[in-house]
Design a protein around this motif. Structure first.
Motif, PDB file in Angstrom:
ATOM      1  N   ARG A  34      -3.466 -15.294 -47.725  1.00 27.73           N
ATOM      2  CA  ARG A  34      -2.805 -16.472 -47.777  1.00 27.73           C
ATOM      3  C   ARG A  34      -3.170 -17.311 -48.858  1.00 27.73           C
ATOM      4  O   ARG A  34      -4.089 -17.391 -49.400  1.00 27.73           O
ATOM      5  N   GLY A  35      -2.433 -18.057 -49.531  1.00 29.11           N
ATOM      6  CA  GLY A  35      -2.527 -18.932 -50.714  1.00 29.11           C
ATOM      7  C   GLY A  35      -2.247 -17.981 -52.212  1.00 29.11           C
ATOM      8  O   GLY A  35      -2.237 -18.683 -53.114  1.00 29.11           O
ATOM      9  N   THR A  36      -1.813 -16.681 -51.987  1.00 26.09           N
ATOM     10  CA  THR A  36      -1.496 -15.981 -53.134  1.00 26.09           C
ATOM     11  C   THR A  36      -0.118 -16.514 -53.778  1.00 26.09           C
ATOM     12  O   THR A  36       0.721 -16.867 -53.055  1.00 26.09           O
ATOM     13  N   VAL A  37      -0.033 -16.761 -54.937  1.00 31.56           N
ATOM     14  CA  VAL A  37       1.159 -17.255 -55.509  1.00 31.56           C
ATOM     15  C   VAL A  37       1.692 -16.088 -56.060  1.00 31.56           C
ATOM     16  O   VAL A  37       1.397 -15.281 -56.831  1.00 31.56           O
ATOM     17  N   VAL A  38       3.109 -16.245 -55.715  1.00 33.37           N
ATOM     18  CA  VAL A  38       4.180 -15.208 -56.212  1.00 33.37           C
ATOM     19  C   VAL A  38       5.296 -15.863 -57.219  1.00 33.37           C
ATOM     20  O   VAL A  38       5.750 -16.642 -56.860  1.00 33.37           O
ATOM     21  N   LYS A  39       5.052 -15.505 -58.379  1.00 32.78           N
ATOM     22  CA  LYS A  39       5.817 -16.257 -59.487  1.00 32.78           C
ATOM     23  C   LYS A  39       7.158 -15.572 -59.871  1.00 32.78           C
ATOM     24  O   LYS A  39       7.466 -14.571 -59.702  1.00 32.78           O
ATOM     25  N   ASN A  40       7.898 -16.441 -60.439  1.00 27.89           N
ATOM     26  CA  ASN A  40       9.206 -15.844 -60.849  1.00 27.89           C
ATOM     27  C   ASN A  40      10.024 -14.882 -59.780  1.00 27.89           C
ATOM     28  O   ASN A  40      10.367 -13.871 -59.961  1.00 27.89           O
ATOM     29  N   ILE A  41      10.558 -15.499 -58.499  1.00 28.47           N
ATOM     30  CA  ILE A  41      10.734 -14.791 -57.519  1.00 28.47           C
ATOM     31  C   ILE A  41      12.331 -14.453 -57.749  1.00 28.47           C
ATOM     32  O   ILE A  41      12.936 -15.190 -58.720  1.00 28.47           O
ATOM     33  N   ARG A  42      13.002 -13.233 -57.141  1.00 28.17           N
ATOM     34  CA  ARG A  42      14.266 -12.938 -57.296  1.00 28.17           C
ATOM     35  C   ARG A  42      14.848 -13.102 -55.932  1.00 28.17           C
ATOM     36  O   ARG A  42      14.368 -12.587 -54.948  1.00 28.17           O
ATOM     37  N   LEU A  43      16.347 -13.604 -55.648  1.00 27.50           N
ATOM     38  CA  LEU A  43      16.970 -13.638 -54.587  1.00 27.50           C
ATOM     39  C   LEU A  43      17.357 -12.267 -54.291  1.00 27.50           C
ATOM     40  O   LEU A  43      17.866 -11.566 -55.048  1.00 27.50           O
ATOM     41  N   THR A  44      17.440 -11.867 -52.933  1.00 21.32           N
ATOM     42  CA  THR A  44      17.886 -10.615 -52.437  1.00 21.32           C
ATOM     43  C   THR A  44      19.485 -10.883 -51.677  1.00 21.32           C
ATOM     44  O   THR A  44      19.773 -12.093 -51.492  1.00 21.32           O
ATOM     45  N   ASN A  45      20.075  -9.808 -51.267  1.00 21.13           N
ATOM     46  CA  ASN A  45      21.241  -9.935 -50.439  1.00 21.13           C
ATOM     47  C   ASN A  45      21.028 -10.738 -49.403  1.00 21.13           C
ATOM     48  O   ASN A  45      21.867 -11.274 -48.742  1.00 21.13           O
ATOM     49  N   ASN A  46      19.573 -10.338 -48.696  1.00 22.87           N
ATOM     50  CA  ASN A  46      19.546 -11.030 -47.320  1.00 22.87           C
ATOM     51  C   ASN A  46      18.878 -12.175 -47.566  1.00 22.87           C
ATOM     52  O   ASN A  46      17.760 -12.511 -48.278  1.00 22.87           O
ATOM     53  N   SER A  47      19.574 -13.353 -47.021  1.00 25.37           N
ATOM     54  CA  SER A  47      19.014 -14.814 -47.076  1.00 25.37           C
ATOM     55  C   SER A  47      17.329 -14.884 -46.567  1.00 25.37           C
ATOM     56  O   SER A  47      16.899 -15.937 -46.848  1.00 25.37           O
ATOM     57  N   ALA A  48      17.013 -13.955 -45.779  1.00 30.41           N
ATOM     58  CA  ALA A  48      15.714 -14.113 -45.114  1.00 30.41           C
ATOM     59  C   ALA A  48      14.640 -13.622 -45.976  1.00 30.41           C
ATOM     60  O   ALA A  48      13.651 -13.432 -45.629  1.00 30.41           O
ATOM     61  N   ILE A  50      13.079 -12.513 -50.046  1.00 24.71           N
ATOM     62  CA  ILE A  50      12.955 -12.614 -51.537  1.00 24.71           C
ATOM     63  C   ILE A  50      12.182 -11.505 -51.930  1.00 24.71           C
ATOM     64  O   ILE A  50      11.516 -10.649 -51.179  1.00 24.71           O
ATOM     65  N   GLU A  51      12.418 -11.248 -53.579  1.00 23.95           N
ATOM     66  CA  GLU A  51      11.654 -10.252 -54.137  1.00 23.95           C
ATOM     67  C   GLU A  51      10.821 -10.860 -55.178  1.00 23.95           C
ATOM     68  O   GLU A  51      11.221 -11.752 -55.798  1.00 23.95           O
ATOM     69  N   GLY A  52       9.568 -10.179 -55.160  1.00 27.00           N
ATOM     70  CA  GLY A  52       8.699 -10.852 -56.222  1.00 27.00           C
ATOM     71  C   GLY A  52       7.393  -9.941 -56.458  1.00 27.00           C
ATOM     72  O   GLY A  52       7.284  -8.855 -55.933  1.00 27.00           O
ATOM     73  N   ARG A  53       6.712 -10.194 -57.525  1.00 25.75           N
ATOM     74  CA  ARG A  53       5.502  -9.432 -57.797  1.00 25.75           C
ATOM     75  C   ARG A  53       4.354  -9.833 -57.087  1.00 25.75           C
ATOM     76  O   ARG A  53       4.006 -11.029 -57.507  1.00 25.75           O
ATOM     77  N   ALA A  54       3.901  -8.860 -56.360  1.00 28.64           N
ATOM     78  CA  ALA A  54       2.570  -9.602 -55.588  1.00 28.64           C
ATOM     79  C   ALA A  54       1.456  -8.382 -55.460  1.00 28.64           C
ATOM     80  O   ALA A  54       2.027  -7.322 -55.176  1.00 28.64           O
ATOM     81  N   GLY A  55       0.342  -8.604 -55.624  1.00 25.78           N
ATOM     82  CA  GLY A  55      -0.590  -7.469 -55.332  1.00 25.78           C
ATOM     83  C   GLY A  55      -0.281  -6.226 -56.377  1.00 25.78           C
ATOM     84  O   GLY A  55      -0.749  -5.099 -56.148  1.00 25.78           O
ATOM     85  N   GLY A  56       0.101  -6.683 -57.557  1.00 31.90           N
ATOM     86  CA  GLY A  56       0.254  -5.753 -58.803  1.00 31.90           C
ATOM     87  C   GLY A  56       1.559  -4.867 -58.596  1.00 31.90           C
ATOM     88  O   GLY A  56       1.730  -3.959 -59.389  1.00 31.90           O
ATOM     89  N   SER A  57       2.442  -5.145 -57.576  1.00 34.31           N
ATOM     90  CA  SER A  57       3.686  -4.329 -57.519  1.00 34.31           C
ATOM     91  C   SER A  57       4.786  -5.230 -56.905  1.00 34.31           C
ATOM     92  O   SER A  57       4.392  -6.132 -56.280  1.00 34.31           O
ATOM     93  N   VAL A  58       6.111  -4.952 -57.157  1.00 35.60           N
ATOM     94  CA  VAL A  58       7.186  -5.531 -56.918  1.00 35.60           C
ATOM     95  C   VAL A  58       7.476  -5.299 -55.414  1.00 35.60           C
ATOM     96  O   VAL A  58       7.374  -4.308 -54.726  1.00 35.60           O
ATOM     97  N   MET A  59       7.391  -6.413 -54.502  1.00 34.71           N
ATOM     98  CA  MET A  59       7.529  -6.390 -52.991  1.00 34.71           C
ATOM     99  C   MET A  59       8.746  -7.290 -52.558  1.00 34.71           C
ATOM    100  O   MET A  59       8.947  -8.390 -53.191  1.00 34.71           O
ATOM    101  N   VAL A  60       9.143  -6.907 -51.359  1.00 38.43           N
ATOM    102  CA  VAL A  60      10.139  -7.831 -50.546  1.00 38.43           C
ATOM    103  C   VAL A  60       9.546  -8.556 -49.579  1.00 38.43           C
ATOM    104  O   VAL A  60       8.918  -7.928 -48.795  1.00 38.43           O
ATOM    105  N   LEU A  61       9.204  -9.858 -49.634  1.00 38.20           N
ATOM    106  CA  LEU A  61       8.878 -10.719 -48.708  1.00 38.20           C
ATOM    107  C   LEU A  61       9.637 -11.615 -47.904  1.00 38.20           C
ATOM    108  O   LEU A  61      10.702 -12.147 -48.325  1.00 38.20           O
TER     109      LEU A  61
END
Length: 69
Positions: A34-48, A50-61
């Motif tokens: 909790r409190g981890t900042v994910v910068k420069n997010i990208r939106l996905t086709n699913n409105s629920a 987002i995609e972003g770099r967290a924990g050293g790799s790109v993840m869908v959150l």
């Protein structure tokens, strides 16, 4: 459709978001804290989600576990 965070704020490409809950990463033993900042997010086709770099790799959150930073 618009992507909204847990507080109802609209998220846009390139925004920074903060996790509001500890999240376990599927297929890995790591946990995003909790409190981890994910910068420069990208939106996905699913409105629920987002995609972003967290924990050293790109993840869908899920947007329901995020708040706009």
């Amino acid at each position: 459709m618009e992507t909204k965070d847990s507080n109802g704020n609209i998220l846009n490409e390139g925004d920074s978001v903060t996790l509001i809950k500890d999240l376990k990463v599927k297929g890995s033993s790591t946990t995003l804290k909790r409190g981890t900042v994910v910068k420069n997010i990208r939106l996905t086709n699913n409105s629920a989600e987002i995609e972003g770099r967290a924990g050293g790799s790109v993840m869908v959150l899920k947007a329901e576990f995020l708040k706009k930073a």
